[in-house]
Design an enzyme around this catalytic site. Structure first.
Site, PDB file in Angstrom:
ATOM      1  N   ASP A 192       1.026  -1.101   0.005  1.00 47.24           N
ATOM      2  CA  ASP A 192       0.426  -0.004  -0.227  1.00 47.24           C
ATOM      3  C   ASP A 192       1.411   1.534  -0.178  1.00 47.24           C
ATOM      4  O   ASP A 192       2.300   1.170   0.501  1.00 47.24           O
ATOM      5  CB  ASP A 192      -1.337  -0.084   1.564  1.00 47.24           C
ATOM      6  CG  ASP A 192      -1.638  -1.096   2.021  1.00 47.24           C
ATOM      7  OD1 ASP A 192      -2.625  -1.888   0.211  1.00 47.24           O
ATOM      8  OD2 ASP A 192      -2.014  -1.049   2.902  1.00 47.24           O
TER       9      ASP A 192
HETATM   10  N1  URA Z   1      -1.151  -5.704   4.331  1.00 49.11           N
HETATM   11  C1  URA Z   1      -1.732  -4.501   4.557  1.00 49.11           C
HETATM   12  O1  URA Z   1      -2.812  -4.471   5.087  1.00 49.11           O
HETATM   13  N2  URA Z   1      -0.603  -3.929   3.401  1.00 49.11           N
HETATM   14  C2  URA Z   1       0.143  -4.103   3.185  1.00 49.11           C
HETATM   15  O2  URA Z   1       0.798  -3.336   2.074  1.00 49.11           O
HETATM   16  C3  URA Z   1       0.505  -5.224   3.033  1.00 49.11           C
HETATM   17  C4  URA Z   1      -0.139  -6.585   3.430  1.00 49.11           C
END
Ligand code: URA
Length: 252
Positions: free
Chosen positions: A115
């Site tokens: 993310d």
């Molecule tokens: N889980 C999440 O919530 N975000 C990420 O970027 C990776 C795993």
């Protein structure tokens, strides 16, 4: 759009677009662009249809007049900072992981994604088979995250995370969870999950009644981010690659 039928007797044929991306030269989207722009010829004739079937062993395929050669397979590990997108282009002009990896000298695609607000270990490669294998949930590649929760978490909340959580897209697999420390009003955890669902760690922590304030991926399998500086990348070592590829014979 319906896919064009592949003649049953010609099983070794591949679409032109796939041959280019398999050669590690470009993503499938970019390859389509090259083909559409008339830069690719098959047996000296320009082909503008990316779904044109070719036999990579028999047909002479050229890009800008030069015979197609596979790019050297390249595998890198990037320490993605928070605030960088795991996409090639952003209509809003925000920074992307490609701004950090142009020095790698070739087209590389992220293996899975992190993310915008997550930092940590991101693998990138031009080996499409490897990327598909690691990102495939069946492969169950363990991914380890460290996080800061918005609250203190009880042993029961941690036990729930370990057992698996019912999310809107189904139950998660059990996770490995270690309390690193409690400091002030926050619990710091290390969590290892074997899936890669969208925002999975954040949604799991939400589901036990807290929130993720900071999330860092520190490892994929035994490959750790180590002392790599944030925003920097390095090549994977041969030993790391061997471990990640695993025993091919047991592949599902
Ligand atoms: N889980 C999440 O919530 N975000 C990420 O970027 C990776 C795993």
């Amino acid at each position: 759009m319906r896919e064009k039928r592949k003649p049953a007797e010609e099983r070794t044929l591949k679409t032109l677009e796939r041959v280019l991306s398999k050669a590690g030269l470009a993503s499938r989207t970019i390859a389509r662009g090259w083909i559409g722009a008339g830069r690719v010829a098959v047996n000296r004739r320009t082909v503008r249809d990316p779904d044109h079937w070719v036999d990579p062993h028999r047909d002479r395929i050229t890009l800008d007049g030069k015979a197609l050669r596979s790019a050297a397979k390249t595998y890198i590990l990037l320490y993605k900072p928070k605030g960088y997108l795991t996409t090639r282009k952003d209509p809003e002009g925000r920074p992307t992981v490609y701004d950090l990896t142009s020095g790698a000298g070739m087209w590389l695609s992220p293996v899975g994604r992190l993310d915008l607000d997550t930092s940590g270990l991101l693998l990138m490669t031009n080996d499409t088979d490897f990327a598909e294998r690691i990102a495939n949930p069946q492969h169950k590649a363990p991914k380890t995250y460290q996080l800061k929760a918005a609250t203190l978490l009880s042993d029961e909340q941690i036990a729930q995370l370990r057992r698996g959580i019912e999310l809107t897209d189904g139950p998660t697999r059990p996770a490995e969870v270690n309390r690193l420390r409690d400091r002030g009003k926050h619990t710091f955890l290390e969590m290892t999950i074997t899936e890669g669902r969208n925002r999975q760690v954040r949604r799991m922590i939400d589901a036990v009644g807290s929130k993720v304030l900071k999330l860092v991926r520190v490892a994929i399998g035994p490959i750790r981010i180590g002392d790599l500086q944030i925003g920097k990348w390095r090549h994977l070592t041969n030993a790391e690659l061997r471990v990640l590829m695993g025993p091919r014979d047991n592949a599902p």
